[in-house]
Motif scaffolding. Structure first.
Motif, PDB file in Angstrom:
ATOM      1  N   UNK A  30      -6.015   9.000  -4.103  1.00  0.00           N
ATOM      2  CA  UNK A  30      -4.567   9.200  -4.054  1.00  0.00           C
ATOM      3  C   UNK A  30      -3.932   8.651  -5.328  1.00  0.00           C
ATOM      4  N   UNK A  31      -2.745   9.159  -5.634  1.00  0.00           N
ATOM      5  CA  UNK A  31      -1.992   8.634  -6.760  1.00  0.00           C
ATOM      6  C   UNK A  31      -1.689   7.165  -6.529  1.00  0.00           C
ATOM      7  N   UNK A  32      -1.868   6.344  -7.575  1.00  0.00           N
ATOM      8  CA  UNK A  32      -1.594   4.908  -7.439  1.00  0.00           C
ATOM      9  C   UNK A  32      -0.144   4.644  -7.057  1.00  0.00           C
ATOM     10  N   UNK A  33       0.759   5.530  -7.489  1.00  0.00           N
ATOM     11  CA  UNK A  33       2.179   5.308  -7.209  1.00  0.00           C
ATOM     12  C   UNK A  33       2.531   5.614  -5.744  1.00  0.00           C
ATOM     13  N   UNK A  34       1.727   6.463  -5.097  1.00  0.00           N
ATOM     14  CA  UNK A  34       1.974   6.883  -3.712  1.00  0.00           C
ATOM     15  C   UNK A  34       3.452   7.208  -3.483  1.00  0.00           C
ATOM     16  N   UNK A  35       3.966   8.237  -4.169  1.00  0.00           N
ATOM     17  CA  UNK A  35       5.380   8.594  -4.013  1.00  0.00           C
ATOM     18  C   UNK A  35       5.737   8.989  -2.592  1.00  0.00           C
TER      19      UNK A  35
END
Length: 243
Positions: free
Chosen positions: A19-24
């Motif tokens: 998953x994207x580290x930012x987890x929008x």
């Protein structure tokens, strides 16, 4: 029982790396704790605990509950995990607890494939939410037919995980018999060649079905919002407990 992707230790250990580290997708849930003045949160299906720990870092009182022990073990290794109350089990184990806000992020609300499971979960939520508090969850819009993209060509990823090495992952669609969709996620650990697969089934409920189920459990819908990470593809339901 949790799907293998959450319960198998090797898969739980690499889950977050895909998953994207930012987890929008989690940002709106965090913003809503302030919007609604929620000081306590129960995260149902908390998985590896990213949301729970982010909320704990903001001094919220947080309970994270999940049926997958392997995922919870990953969660307890995160920063601020010591500020979260972790429960290994299902929503039925929340009896007697209370919170201002209950969340179900990602695909959690869709893993309840039978009406009995779904309605039982909603009744538990109704019982634990304080008067005036809210239930917030997201579901995919079935009319968008997201499963059409669930194939190796459009889902293939490879990541490099510390101390684990390169791991490949892809999704294969297995069966579509609406409202149920079944798919398989396959992982290849390049360091030792181990291949592990995990099958999952999600239920795609219509917006009207969800609204009706919330009304029946005395959780009237306050708002339906867009999911910023998948604009136009998901619904974010906000139901308010009378009080």
């Amino acid at each position: 029982m949790a799907d293998r992707i959450f319960e198998e230790p090797r898969l739980a250990d690499v889950y977050d790396f895909f998953d994207s580290e930012e987890r929008p997708d989690l940002d709106p849930y965090i913003a809503m704790t302030d919007e609604f003045g929620a000081k306590s949160v129960i995260d149902i299906g908390c998985g590896t605990g990213i949301l729970a720990c982010r909320l704990a870092a903001l001094s919220k009182e947080v309970i994270g509950i999940d049926p997958a022990d392997a995922s919870l073990k990953v969660a307890t290794r995160k920063a601020y995990a010591d500020r979260v109350k972790w429960i290994h089990g299902t929503a039925a184990m929340l009896a007697g607890l209370q919170a201002d806000l209950v969340t179900m992020t990602g695909n959690v609300a869709q893993v309840f494939v039978t009406d009995e499971e779904w309605m039982s979960t909603l009744r538990v939520c109704r019982d634990v939410i304080r008067p005036g508090g809210r239930l917030v969850f997201e579901v995919r819009d079935p009319s968008k037919e997201a499963w059409k993209d669930w194939n190796r060509g459009q889902s293939y990823q490879v990541i490099e995980a510390p101390e684990i090495g390169k791991v490949e992952k892809w999704v294969d669609l297995l069966d579509v018999q609406l409202p149920l969709v079944t798919f398989r996620q396959t992982f290849v650990f390049q360091r030792d060649g181990v291949v592990i697969s995990s099958d999952s089934t999600l239920r795609f409920r219509s917006q009207s079905e969800i609204i009706d189920s919330l009304c029946v459990t005395n959780l009237p819908v306050e708002d339906i919002r867009n999911a910023p990470d998948r604009p136009g593809l998901e619904f974010v339901f906000i139901a308010r407990c009378p009080g």
